[in-house]
Design an enzyme around this catalytic site. Structure first.
Site, PDB file in Angstrom:
ATOM      1  N   GLY A 155       0.814  -1.221   0.000  1.00  0.00           N
ATOM      2  CA  GLY A 155       0.000   0.000   0.000  1.00  0.00           C
ATOM      3  C   GLY A 155       0.845   1.267   0.000  1.00  0.00           C
ATOM      4  O   GLY A 155       1.782   1.396   0.778  1.00  0.00           O
ATOM      5  N   ASN A 185      -1.725  -8.540  12.690  1.00  0.00           N
ATOM      6  CA  ASN A 185      -0.712  -7.549  12.380  1.00  0.00           C
ATOM      7  C   ASN A 185      -1.229  -6.140  12.566  1.00  0.00           C
ATOM      8  O   ASN A 185      -2.416  -5.862  12.406  1.00  0.00           O
ATOM      9  CB  ASN A 185      -0.181  -7.725  10.947  1.00  0.00           C
ATOM     10  CG  ASN A 185      -0.984  -6.922   9.940  1.00  0.00           C
ATOM     11  OD1 ASN A 185      -0.801  -5.701   9.796  1.00  0.00           O
ATOM     12  ND2 ASN A 185      -1.899  -7.574   9.249  1.00  0.00           N
ATOM     13  N   LEU A 191       0.733   0.442   7.632  1.00  0.00           N
ATOM     14  CA  LEU A 191       0.957   0.914   6.260  1.00  0.00           C
ATOM     15  C   LEU A 191       2.330   1.540   6.017  1.00  0.00           C
ATOM     16  O   LEU A 191       2.454   2.502   5.252  1.00  0.00           O
ATOM     17  CB  LEU A 191      -0.148   1.900   5.849  1.00  0.00           C
ATOM     18  CG  LEU A 191      -1.422   1.239   5.325  1.00  0.00           C
ATOM     19  CD1 LEU A 191      -2.545   2.260   5.208  1.00  0.00           C
ATOM     20  CD2 LEU A 191      -1.185   0.604   3.968  1.00  0.00           C
ATOM     21  N   CYS A 230      -7.810  -0.656   5.668  1.00  0.00           N
ATOM     22  CA  CYS A 230      -6.720  -0.948   6.594  1.00  0.00           C
ATOM     23  C   CYS A 230      -7.171  -0.613   8.017  1.00  0.00           C
ATOM     24  O   CYS A 230      -7.570   0.516   8.291  1.00  0.00           O
ATOM     25  CB  CYS A 230      -5.465  -0.150   6.256  1.00  0.00           C
ATOM     26  SG  CYS A 230      -4.150  -0.472   7.456  1.00  0.00           S
ATOM     27  N   THR A 265      -8.285  -7.624   6.342  1.00  0.00           N
ATOM     28  CA  THR A 265      -8.205  -8.374   7.605  1.00  0.00           C
ATOM     29  C   THR A 265      -9.370  -8.060   8.545  1.00  0.00           C
ATOM     30  O   THR A 265      -9.978  -6.997   8.475  1.00  0.00           O
ATOM     31  CB  THR A 265      -6.899  -8.046   8.337  1.00  0.00           C
ATOM     32  OG1 THR A 265      -6.803  -6.627   8.492  1.00  0.00           O
ATOM     33  CG2 THR A 265      -5.705  -8.552   7.579  1.00  0.00           C
TER      34      THR A 265
END
Lengths: 246, 307
Positions: free
Chosen positions: B49, B72, B76, B133, B196
């Site tokens: 990303g 995790n 980024l 994210c 995620t």
């Protein structure tokens, strides 16, 4: 635990590590585990030192002779070796002895130098490799926290004494062990303006520089904010790291 | 069965030679795993990303292992779009497969600016918008949990590029199909389902969360049934292609996603464990098609039997 691989052994340097996996189809444990290379023998055998602490390591203890295991490596940078005129002091806490044993082996083979090593363990029962180190000609001092063998106390206390007794010739320090121990060693070494290399651990998923998990804070003024243990290390010159946040 | 099966698929106007794509954040900037195999053999590569300016990432520990999963909170960490284009992209010249950039902005305008910069670059084939994210405090998942802002981000990117626009969705919403339809209407040409799942893990000895950021995103086989379900649901809700992602370790997993209607799949966490995972999945799909007399992989897509 040891295994033979000509390809791995031919390029393995002290301080480098391997990513290991016992069962290639395992989903639990899922990830590989990083281990320092602990010894390299003439028959292309690499050894790692492990203590059973979790799922990954307990699988190791189930392995029998001639079983195979999945290995990626050698990874990371390895130790910068001292110049022939420099004296080396190796300081290990517990399992931190693993990469330093390989370093001691390499130094004794290559340079036949005088080498001092300080080892710390909780008790005498946990002491490993002392005899092998003496065989390499290492000047060895042991510390146990309960005093059951050698100096009673921490290896960092032993290190303090040792540095205080040093003559004007400045030794180069190599350290590996738990973070609080490394931090104390670095502190002392920096106070005495000694060159100091540390082998660091970090939580990592891949070991290949892609997951970016094993970040370690760089010292102020460095070009980067974080280093990655797997690709910038695992060996760092002490001044690279921000010890305040460790 | 003489000829080798046709594995190629079309994802929102981008033709790829097989449906296996390296997922963002698990393949570096495209060349890290080159010692393990030639990445040209993959359907496409989605690079880490990228944001307008470099991001150093979150404090460690950033990862923790959980049963069958990886938690995790990388945050980024990336070198920034300009450094990627100037320093990394030229070395991807020899890779004969589409390079897709995953982009992340802190504001809607930043997404538009990123799309503009990418539009000028020939070596990038498509854009994957990251509105999912969980590890950043501005943007990211915040945009992906509200249908209106998700649509605004998509629109902002789509109006600034002629390249295919893929939107990567977050599973951390009540109804993912609402977001999916919103971004489809705003100009998305494909969807990646899913990023995620929010999660956490605590060390009972120290009583501290295992991640410095306290919470993070869960990936790996642990999330596969949930990701598969979301793909199944989204496929029924939209008419644009869906790319399945979440816990795919081997070609069996990939087949499950294709069967429920994913047009392609992404391999993520598996790259960390077995650097050859993605290429083994390509081979596994090929061999499966040969064994099962499938001449074109499209015959498998959406062919799950439910009655």
């Amino acid at each position: 635990m040891g295994f033979r691989s000509e390809r791995l052994a031919s390029s393995a340097m002290p301080g480098q590590f391997l990513m290991l996996r016992v069962d290639s189809n395992s989903k639990d444990p899922l990830l590989r585990r990083p281990f320092s290379i602990h010894e390299k023998s003439d028959d292309n055998r690499l050894t790692i030192l492990y203590k059973v602490v979790g799922q990954g390591t307990s699988l190791f203890s189930t392995l029998k002779e001639d079983d195979s295991i999945s290995v990626i490596g050698p990874l990371g940078n390895g130790f910068s070796l001292p110049h022939p005129e420099e004296r080396a002091i190796l300081v290990a806490g517990g399992m931190g002895i693993a990469p330093l044993f390989f370093l001691a082996q390499a130094l004794s083979r290559a340079q036949k130098r005088h080498m001092k090593m300080l080892l710390g363990f909780p008790t005498s029962q946990e002491v490993v490799l002392a005899d092998q180190l003496k065989d390499l000609g290492v000047n060895l001092s042991l510390a146990t926290e309960d005093g059951s063998l050698g100096f009673r106390g921490l290896v960092t206390d032993l290190f303090d004494q040792s540095i205080d007794q040093e003559s004007e010739a400045k030794p180069i320090i190599y350290a590996c062990g738990p973070r609080p121990m490394i931090k104390k060693i670095v502190n002392k070494a920096m106070t005495f303006n000694l060159k100091c290399f540390v082998s660091m651990e970090g939580f990592m998923a891949c070991g290949l520089g892609i997951c970016l998990g094993c970040a370690i804070k760089a010292a102020q003024g460095k070009e980067k904010v974080y280093y990655y243990v797997c690709q910038d290390g695992p060996v760092f010159s002490a001044e690279m790291i921000d010890w305040e946040v460790m | 069965m003489a000829a080798s099966p046709d594995l190629s698929v079309d994802i929102g106007g981008l033709r790829i030679k097989n449906p296996v794509i390296a997922a963002s954040g698990t393949f570096g900037y495209g060349t890290k795993l080159i010692t393990f195999y030639d990445p040209s053999l993959l359907g496409a590569i989605i690079v880490k990303g990228l944001s307008l300016r470099p991001i150093p990432g979150n404090p460690p520990p950033r990862t923790a292992e959980t049963p069958c999963g990886l938690l995790n909170s990388i945050g980024l960490a990336n070198i920034g779009i300009d450094a990627f284009i100037d320093e990394k992209l030229p070395s991807l010249d020899t890779i004969r497969t589409p390079i897709i950039t995953n982009i992340y902005g802190r504001t809607i305008e930043e997404y538009g600016e990123l799309a503009k910069r990418i539009e000028k670059v020939d070596g990038i084939s498509a854009i994957e918008i990251n509105i999912s994210c969980p590890n950043v405090d501005k943007g990211g998942m915040v945009f992906g949990t509200d249908p209106d802002t998700a649509a605004m981000v998509t629109d902002q990117v789509a109006r600034n590029t002629t390249k295919p626009v893929i939107v990567k969705l977050t599973p951390n919403v009540t109804d993912i199909t609402v977001i999916a339809r919103a971004v489809e209407s705003a100009g998305a040409q494909a969807l990646s389902v899913t990023n995620t799942f929010l999660g956490m893990s605590v060390d009972v000895a120290t009583r501290r969360p295992k991640l410095a950021n306290i919470v993070g995103g869960l990936s790996g086989p642990a999330i596969k049934p949930m990701a598969l379900y979301l793909v199944y649901k989204v496929v029924a809700a939209v008419s644009i292609p869906v790319i399945g992602v979440g816990g795919i370790i081997d070609y069996h997993d990939a087949l499950e996603f294709l069967l429920v209607g994913a047009r392609a799949i992404q391999v993520g966490t598996a790259n960390f464990i077995n650097p050859r995972a993605a290429i083994e999945i390509v081979q596994g799909l090929n061999d499966f098609c040969v064994r099962e007399n499938v001449s074109n992989i499209v015959q498998i897509i959406g062919s799950v039997v439910t009655e």
